[in-house]
Design a protein around this motif. Sequence first.
Motif, PDB file in Angstrom:
ATOM      1  N   SER B 118      -7.867-103.991  -4.129  1.00  0.00           N
ATOM      2  CA  SER B 118      -7.995-104.413  -5.289  1.00  0.00           C
ATOM      3  C   SER B 118      -9.306-103.638  -5.567  1.00  0.00           C
ATOM      4  O   SER B 118     -10.288-103.379  -4.928  1.00  0.00           O
ATOM      5  N   VAL B 120     -11.294-104.601  -7.729  1.00  0.00           N
ATOM      6  CA  VAL B 120     -12.524-105.671  -7.591  1.00  0.00           C
ATOM      7  C   VAL B 120     -13.461-105.410  -6.409  1.00  0.00           C
ATOM      8  O   VAL B 120     -14.498-105.438  -6.205  1.00  0.00           O
ATOM      9  N   VAL B 227      -3.207 -92.059 -18.792  1.00  0.00           N
ATOM     10  CA  VAL B 227      -2.976 -93.479 -18.916  1.00  0.00           C
ATOM     11  C   VAL B 227      -3.627 -94.691 -18.188  1.00  0.00           C
ATOM     12  O   VAL B 227      -4.446 -95.544 -18.726  1.00  0.00           O
ATOM     13  N   ASN B 231      -6.703 -97.267 -19.791  1.00  0.00           N
ATOM     14  CA  ASN B 231      -6.264 -98.555 -19.485  1.00  0.00           C
ATOM     15  C   ASN B 231      -7.152 -99.170 -18.615  1.00  0.00           C
ATOM     16  O   ASN B 231      -7.100-100.443 -18.247  1.00  0.00           O
ATOM     17  N   PHE B 233     -10.115-101.179 -16.530  1.00  0.00           N
ATOM     18  CA  PHE B 233     -11.199-102.303 -16.947  1.00  0.00           C
ATOM     19  C   PHE B 233     -11.706-103.093 -15.679  1.00  0.00           C
ATOM     20  O   PHE B 233     -12.999-102.904 -15.454  1.00  0.00           O
ATOM     21  N   ASP B 234     -10.980-103.243 -14.501  1.00  0.00           N
ATOM     22  CA  ASP B 234     -11.223-103.921 -13.264  1.00  0.00           C
ATOM     23  C   ASP B 234     -12.676-103.390 -12.556  1.00  0.00           C
ATOM     24  O   ASP B 234     -13.572-104.238 -12.294  1.00  0.00           O
ATOM     25  N   TYR B 237     -15.771-104.158 -14.964  1.00  0.00           N
ATOM     26  CA  TYR B 237     -15.845-105.467 -15.044  1.00  0.00           C
ATOM     27  C   TYR B 237     -16.552-105.877 -13.583  1.00  0.00           C
ATOM     28  O   TYR B 237     -17.563-106.949 -13.657  1.00  0.00           O
ATOM     29  N   ALA B 238     -16.005-105.619 -12.504  1.00  0.00           N
ATOM     30  CA  ALA B 238     -16.334-106.130 -11.336  1.00  0.00           C
ATOM     31  C   ALA B 238     -17.540-105.478 -10.780  1.00  0.00           C
ATOM     32  O   ALA B 238     -18.365-106.496 -10.364  1.00  0.00           O
ATOM     33  N   GLY B 254     -11.543-100.441 -21.981  1.00  0.00           N
ATOM     34  CA  GLY B 254     -11.138-101.856 -21.656  1.00  0.00           C
ATOM     35  C   GLY B 254     -12.138-102.763 -21.569  1.00  0.00           C
ATOM     36  O   GLY B 254     -11.676-103.817 -21.962  1.00  0.00           O
ATOM     37  N   PHE B 257     -12.715-103.838 -25.445  1.00  0.00           N
ATOM     38  CA  PHE B 257     -11.586-104.548 -25.826  1.00  0.00           C
ATOM     39  C   PHE B 257     -11.730-105.927 -25.351  1.00  0.00           C
ATOM     40  O   PHE B 257     -11.664-106.971 -26.198  1.00  0.00           O
ATOM     41  N   TYR B 258     -11.977-106.247 -23.938  1.00  0.00           N
ATOM     42  CA  TYR B 258     -12.258-107.535 -23.531  1.00  0.00           C
ATOM     43  C   TYR B 258     -13.615-108.442 -24.413  1.00  0.00           C
ATOM     44  O   TYR B 258     -13.207-109.377 -24.754  1.00  0.00           O
TER      45      TYR B 258
END
Lengths: 277, 305
Positions: B118, B120, B227, B231, B233-234, B237-238, B254, B257-258
């Motif tokens: 993952s 994250v 692509v 796209n 984000f993770d 963010y993490a 990403g 957008f969030y």
Amino acid sequence: MKNPFRPLQVAATHFVLMAYTALALFPVLLVAVNSFKDKLVIFSSPYSLPNGKTFTLVGYQTLAEGAHFDRYFLNSLVVALGSIFLILFVSSLASFALSEYTFKLNTFLSLFLAVGIMVPIRLGTVGILELAKQLHLIDTLWILILVYTAQGIPLAVFVLTQFMRQVPRDLKDAARIDGAGEYRIYSLILPLVRPALGTVAAISMIPIWNDLWFPLILASSDKSKTIVLGAQVFLGQFVNDYNAVLAALTLAMLPAVLLYLIFSQQLIRGLTSGAIR
Amino acid sequence: MPRRKPFPIHIAIFLAPALLVYTLFMIYPMFASLWLSLNNATAEGKDHFVGLANYQTLLTNEQWSRPLWNALGNNFVFFIFHMLVQNPVGLFLAVLLAGRVRGGWVYRTLIFTPAILSVVLIGFSWRMILSPAWGISHGLLSAIGLGGLDKPWLGLESTTLPTLSLISVWQNVGIPMMLFLAALIRIPDEFLEAARVDGAGAWRIFWRIQLPLVLPTVGIVAVLTFVGNFNAFDLIYASQGALAGPNFAADIMGTFFYRTFFGFQLQPGSPYMGAAVAGVMLLVILTGVLIYLFGWQRRLQNIEY
């Protein structure tokens, strides 16, 4: 004509590959090894292995008290297995139709499904959240399963259609002469494309198991958290407790690593057989 | 085998489940989102059609356009790092593995491992490793005599984005490696053998035979990277949170957008503006995919050996 430098070249190749392998595994091993060590030792000698004196499970204890990892794990398992089952079931049905019959909309439907291979489903998030609210599926595992199924269908149909086209026509026609109906023929074909089903399962599994976005947005309550979201929240709260953080990272990585060890054959075959083209 | 009767019911039954789930949970929300991006709330909180006004706000209102261009620019930097580091390194590893080294299977399985974890967990692990508190990066740099160069890599505006890009590169390098390897091992041995007999070295074989024959894969890898990157984000963010700090230095589409959709700090979230940001992302991604389909793939013929 023997190349005198050949042994040297082989040795250099191994050296580079080993060095890169070490780089790939270093962070993962560092985290895993230190999760079993006493806090002082984590800082004073990060590269030592835990021994009788420095071994501790205190991080895992904090984890057991501070988060429901067993439940998160179960949620992830239900979501992943549920989605994979649905992806394989509905995609194999559709692929059978697309590969077996000539009908007017065949090309159009293939293209319609192919759109989903290139356009990420995340871009429809605003719409998906609205839909989930209307269907009262917020904070359930069902919405995750349905969204991941929709996400997995395009590639699954694409790969399975290619494989089903390779099943010899004679086989199906022989079954038809014996009086088998179309649904029976589908069930006869399915075992023949089992390797493709394994490949599709392995390729679809990784993004589903590892996703943070949809659990965060659609199912963030404690009862519906997946392991990745659970780990993310826990890590944020315990950021300064190194034992707890390292334990959480190790435990959350473990299922993926085990799955990888079991399915690496299918996965690598899937990636290298030109499944994605 | 007459199968041209008026639309047979069993075909519809075979297709219905997949089409239903796919249309309801992917295609419909995509259009619903695009439609919402053309609306805004009235004073009573109902949707009303405003045309392209949300997009106009996004592009011309300083408060929106600055973060938009920042995120878009950062996202291009993120992509360039992947194109210049991830894909060449992946190709290089694939060429080494295609040379039939002993234990090649073990190498490629292990090198691919980070890609199955993952983002994250990867992001957080690296955040700890690079954290000055633990001092791993300082220790390693000191060991090779470069201790003075150590910095809080994820804490400085100038180094955050490159560092995060390289973490992502490190994690995903296995994917281009596998795709290139698949293309390389399909090249018939006779081609390489003939070149060797003619006295060509590995370098020349790579540029004259291997690279030209894997060009279709270069295109696929590029478009998949594009692509995936636009796209992403993770990871951000993490490791940096929704604010993608410091001072939005790591903000990509990403995370933008969030924040737009869900709000942050004092700014309330807006589904309308969020949908408009998603609309811009869709446009960027479609542009990339179309450039690939018409600019690259059409110029190549599929090679049959």
